[in-house]
Design a protein around this motif. Structure first.
Motif, short mmCIF file in Angstrom:
data_model
loop_
_atom_site.label_atom_id
_atom_site.label_comp_id
_atom_site.label_asym_id
_atom_site.label_seq_id
_atom_site.Cartn_x
_atom_site.Cartn_y
_atom_site.Cartn_z
N GLY A 187 -5.38 7.37 2.87
CA GLY A 187 -6.34 8.34 3.40
C GLY A 187 -5.76 9.74 3.51
N GLY A 188 -6.59 10.66 3.95
CA GLY A 188 -6.22 12.07 3.99
C GLY A 188 -5.02 12.37 4.87
N SER A 189 -4.91 11.68 6.02
CA SER A 189 -3.78 11.98 6.90
C SER A 189 -2.47 11.49 6.29
CB SER A 189 -4.00 11.36 8.28
OG SER A 189 -4.06 9.96 8.17
N SER A 190 -2.54 10.50 5.40
CA SER A 190 -1.33 9.98 4.76
C SER A 190 -0.75 10.93 3.71
CB SER A 190 -1.62 8.64 4.07
OG SER A 190 -1.97 7.66 5.02
N VAL A 191 -1.54 11.91 3.28
CA VAL A 191 -1.05 12.87 2.26
C VAL A 191 -1.21 14.30 2.75
CG1 VAL A 191 -1.43 11.37 0.27
CG2 VAL A 191 -3.30 12.78 1.08
N ASN A 205 5.89 16.09 3.34
CA ASN A 205 6.64 14.92 3.79
C ASN A 205 5.82 13.64 3.69
OD1 ASN A 205 8.83 16.50 4.26
ND2 ASN A 205 8.49 16.66 6.48
N ARG A 206 4.56 13.74 4.09
CA ARG A 206 3.69 12.57 4.01
C ARG A 206 3.45 12.17 2.55
NH1 ARG A 206 0.42 11.05 8.37
NH2 ARG A 206 1.61 11.33 10.29
N ILE A 207 3.31 13.16 1.67
CA ILE A 207 3.10 12.86 0.25
C ILE A 207 4.30 12.09 -0.31
CG2 ILE A 207 2.97 13.90 -2.06
CD1 ILE A 207 1.20 16.09 -0.82
N PHE A 208 5.52 12.54 0.06
CA PHE A 208 6.70 11.82 -0.43
C PHE A 208 6.82 10.44 0.20
CE2 PHE A 208 8.29 15.75 -2.38
CZ PHE A 208 8.77 15.22 -3.56
N ASN A 209 6.37 10.31 1.44
CA ASN A 209 6.35 8.99 2.07
C ASN A 209 5.47 8.03 1.27
OD1 ASN A 209 6.59 7.00 4.28
ND2 ASN A 209 4.42 7.50 4.61
N VAL A 210 4.29 8.50 0.91
CA VAL A 210 3.38 7.70 0.09
C VAL A 210 4.01 7.42 -1.27
CG1 VAL A 210 1.17 7.75 -1.16
CG2 VAL A 210 1.26 8.43 1.25
N ALA A 211 4.60 8.46 -1.87
CA ALA A 211 5.20 8.30 -3.20
C ALA A 211 6.28 7.22 -3.19
CB ALA A 211 5.76 9.63 -3.69
N ARG A 212 7.07 7.17 -2.10
CA ARG A 212 8.11 6.14 -2.02
C ARG A 212 7.52 4.74 -1.93
NH1 ARG A 212 10.98 10.38 0.54
NH2 ARG A 212 9.86 10.00 2.48
N ILE A 213 6.45 4.58 -1.14
CA ILE A 213 5.80 3.26 -1.06
C ILE A 213 5.30 2.84 -2.44
CG2 ILE A 213 3.76 2.04 -0.15
CD1 ILE A 213 3.98 3.80 2.37
N VAL A 214 4.64 3.77 -3.14
CA VAL A 214 4.08 3.47 -4.45
C VAL A 214 5.20 3.16 -5.45
CG1 VAL A 214 2.76 4.41 -6.39
CG2 VAL A 214 2.02 4.86 -4.02
N GLN A 229 -4.64 -2.83 -1.30
CA GLN A 229 -4.03 -2.49 -0.01
C GLN A 229 -4.60 -1.19 0.53
OE1 GLN A 229 0.16 -2.53 -1.29
NE2 GLN A 229 0.41 -4.46 -0.15
N ILE A 230 -5.18 -1.25 1.72
CA ILE A 230 -5.75 -0.06 2.36
C ILE A 230 -4.76 0.42 3.43
CG2 ILE A 230 -7.74 0.89 3.59
CD1 ILE A 230 -8.62 -0.22 0.94
N TYR A 231 -4.05 1.51 3.13
CA TYR A 231 -3.08 2.03 4.10
C TYR A 231 -3.78 2.96 5.08
CZ TYR A 231 0.88 0.17 1.48
OH TYR A 231 1.79 -0.67 0.91
N THR A 232 -3.49 2.75 6.36
CA THR A 232 -4.14 3.56 7.40
C THR A 232 -3.08 3.99 8.41
OG1 THR A 232 -4.54 1.72 8.91
CG2 THR A 232 -6.19 2.09 7.19
N ASP A 233 -3.53 4.53 9.54
CA ASP A 233 -2.57 4.91 10.58
C ASP A 233 -2.42 3.82 11.63
OD1 ASP A 233 -5.10 5.30 11.46
OD2 ASP A 233 -4.83 7.37 12.08
N VAL A 234 -3.04 2.66 11.41
CA VAL A 234 -2.77 1.51 12.27
C VAL A 234 -2.14 0.41 11.42
CG1 VAL A 234 -4.65 2.03 13.88
CG2 VAL A 234 -5.08 0.54 11.92
N LEU A 268 3.06 4.28 7.67
CA LEU A 268 4.25 4.81 8.34
C LEU A 268 5.20 3.72 8.80
CD1 LEU A 268 2.50 7.60 10.40
CD2 LEU A 268 3.86 7.84 8.31
N ASN A 269 4.69 2.51 9.02
CA ASN A 269 5.51 1.42 9.52
C ASN A 269 5.44 0.24 8.55
OD1 ASN A 269 7.11 -0.10 11.12
ND2 ASN A 269 5.65 -0.29 12.81
N PRO A 270 6.51 -0.02 7.82
CA PRO A 270 6.46 -1.01 6.73
C PRO A 270 6.52 -2.45 7.22
CG PRO A 270 8.65 -0.08 6.86
CD PRO A 270 7.85 0.57 7.94
N VAL A 271 5.47 -2.91 7.90
CA VAL A 271 5.39 -4.31 8.31
C VAL A 271 4.11 -4.89 7.71
CG1 VAL A 271 6.66 -3.97 10.45
CG2 VAL A 271 4.18 -3.68 10.43
#
Lengths: 399, 399
Positions: free
Chosen positions: B9-13, B17-26, B170-175, B232-235
């Motif tokens: 979602g929008g807050s994830s990018v 910093n958030r864009i690179f966080n997403v890029a690392r997951i991908v 996979q739907i990534y969110t803030d929860v 944000l939390n890889p569980v």
């Protein structure tokens, strides 16, 4: 009823008020009974902001992704302008570059238009819609978004005008037209009523910066009548066309300067066939654009060769020459400028050149190189003298 | 090797910093040997900023132009994410909605996907590229850009997963997943390992707001396994699927509340065939969605009918009833809420309902209406009691 293409740059649509200013110009043109296609750039600083966002991510962005990113800028401005036109009761449809039919080659960030598919624009015009087109962008054979590079929106406007056989292509800017010299720096400049494509090309490449050269070349090729005019001051601008009226006492159309000039001199090269080819062949391999070339008269089997290029290419040029082994005796002067006068037919008036030289002489400005063509005379001088030289020449020719 | 669709979602990018966080997951998902398609929304506040720009121009923007405007938002985020992936050495190609093959109906601002043309995505995957797709947008038959409306990016991700027969979406969110109640408001909530589509649909429509209902419906229709998890939390998150493992003591999947509820009561309507049809036919004509309906036992040829609808539709409902002439004796209470418990198979466990009622009773909360289905029990109560009710029910069922 005429078909008119109008192009507005980024500063013309930078905020709400400017957008409505543009919308009123367009709506009035439409209301007067014309079909209107409007080409707009991205708003104000949008493109710079997007470039800054990319720079945060990488110093070496993929050209394809850069084009995807930048194309968003015009999508915003076309939608907002279409909304403003609708708000004024003038029905409008916005089209992206690909929707408007711009097909380009694969050179991302500097694509060239290969074809225009005008069906969509034509069908919107048939519905009596004003069509608002995103400038600067197109679509390549991979179905990827491309951008046209510098001056791309001017080029977009001329391409549409050419494809639709428009009656006129109006380029709205923040100046009122083409002047005999830069009005911000030279006193008593005059706005030209008309200028030929060739004259405009010389003025543009000489640094007059009113119209992008590529768009003028395209206009010349398809004989699209251009008009440069102001989006803020509703007075007639300058018309750029194939043949202009012969205006008494208006032989010279302008005085221009280009301060992005370096002069490279190679002493003592062999005065024999093939020398020039070797030198300029080497430079061409590195894509260095050479402008003026001067060659001394040979003496004792040796001669000197000087040439000019853009300052940014001088270092590469010097390295190529030194590495060749044959042209080590090269020096580079990066403190140069080129001042030029442009006007069709001036070569048949011998007095023009001497007036230019007289103006420079009166101001104690030394001429390092001279270059002439059918429609221009250029002198290479010291960069510090450039502004003074332009004013002096303009005074001599126009006062 | 699996094919995985990931949606952010929008807050994830929202920033670098958030864009690179997403890029690392991908990139990690890709490096593990999977094909990956990523769907992203516009960055952070971009959509709101664009809406504000439009509002400066007009209070009544054309829906078509609004979609043109808003689509620019995702074009920016996909290009930036593709650049970040490339920077990490993970080759990526960004695609707009139309490039990715989303074909929609003509309902601008709330278009429905009619077809997916997956050739381009597939060919990029074959080249071992990560494909970054703009969510929320498509193209209609006029070749105009459309947007999918609320929750559109989730729907985009599920549609791609369905069309490509992806192994997981996979739907990534803030929860971190789907909880037994809102963790911000209720203590001792538990994250669910799995939940069925139907349970998720009930929870979503009951106000749990983790996943958009439309995307869950689409996932159920094409049996696309969803996972809700945190960027944000890889569980491990919560998996949404057709059939879940039978978990001992985990009959109830969640407690939810919906405070957007109005109760309308009509007294003394004729207790005869056709009365309900007349009332709800009138409401249906005005597109009013009625949720729970309660009817009293008839007495003396009269009965009372109560129903709930969204608060925003209550005024229209009341007007329709009064104007009908037959149902003037209607009152509206806009201070209601619905609390619900959801869990497949709970109807066969009679104790569940009584525990819910006991929790409400212990807290002196009056139940105005009750509605049950195979997988949920809902109670209409006073809105002021809603938070207390959810906590009390959750304590009773999960502690």
């Amino acid at each position: 009823m005429a078909l008119i293409v109008q192009k507005f740059g980024g500063s013309s649509v930078k905020d709400r008020n400017r957008i409505f200013n543009v919308a009123r110009i367009v709506a009035n043109t439409h209301k007067a009974g014309n079909d209107v296609v409007v080409v707009v750039s991205a708003q104000g600083d949008t493109t710079d902001d997007l470039i800054a966002k990319a720079a945060e991510i990488t110093h070496n962005p993929s050209a394809r992704e850069m084009d995807m990113l930048l194309a968003a800028g015009e999508e915003i401005s076309i939608a907002l302008l279409a909304m403003a036109l609708n708000e004024l009761g003038c029905h409008a449809t916005s089209l992206t570059g690909w929707q408007a039919g711009f097909r380009t080659d694969r050179a991302y960030t500097k694509a060239r238009i290969t074809r225009m598919e005008t069906e969509r624009i034509s069908s919107e015009l048939e519905r009596n819609r004003v069509v608002v087109v995103a400038g600067f962008q197109g679509l390549n054979k991979l179905d990827d978004i491309t951008t046209l590079g510098r001056g791309g929106s001017d080029t977009s406007a001329v391409a549409i005008a050419a494809a639709l056989h428009a009656d006129r292509c109006q380029i709205y800017t923040d100046v009122e037209g083409v002047y005999t010299a830069d009005p911000r720096k030279v006193r008593n400049t005059r706005k030209l009523e008309e200028i030929t494509f060739d004259e405009m090309l010389e003025l543009a490449s000489l640094g007059a910066q009113v119209l992008n050269n590529r768009s003028v070349e395209l206009a010349k090729k398809y004989n699209v009548e251009l008009e440069v005019l102001s989006s803020l001051n509703p007075v007639p601008g300058t018309v750029v066309k194939e043949v202009t009226k012969d205006m008494e006492g208006m032989l010279i159309k302008g005085v221009a300067k280009d301060t992005d000039v370096a002069v490279i001199t190679i002493l003592n090269v062999p005065d024999e066939p093939g020398t020039s080819f070797k030198i300029f062949g080497l430079l061409a391999q590195k894509n260095i654009n050479v402008d003026i070339i001067l060659q001394s008269t040979g003496r004792d089997g040796k001669k000197d060769i000087s040439f000019t290029c853009a300052e940014g290419e001088a270092e590469t040029a010097m390295r190529v020459l030194k590495e060749s082994g044959k042209f080590k005796d090269a020096t580079c002067d990066e403190t140069c400028a080129k001042v030029s006068i442009v006007g069709a037919g001036m070569q048949s008036h011998s007095g023009v050149a001497s007036k230019m030289f007289e103006a420079l002489s009166n101001n104690n400005i030394n001429i390092r190189m001279i270059s002439t063509s059918e429609i221009k005379i250029s002198c290479i001088i010291a960069r510090d003298d450039a502004d003074k030289a332009v004013s002096a020449i303009h005074d001599m020719l126009f006062d």
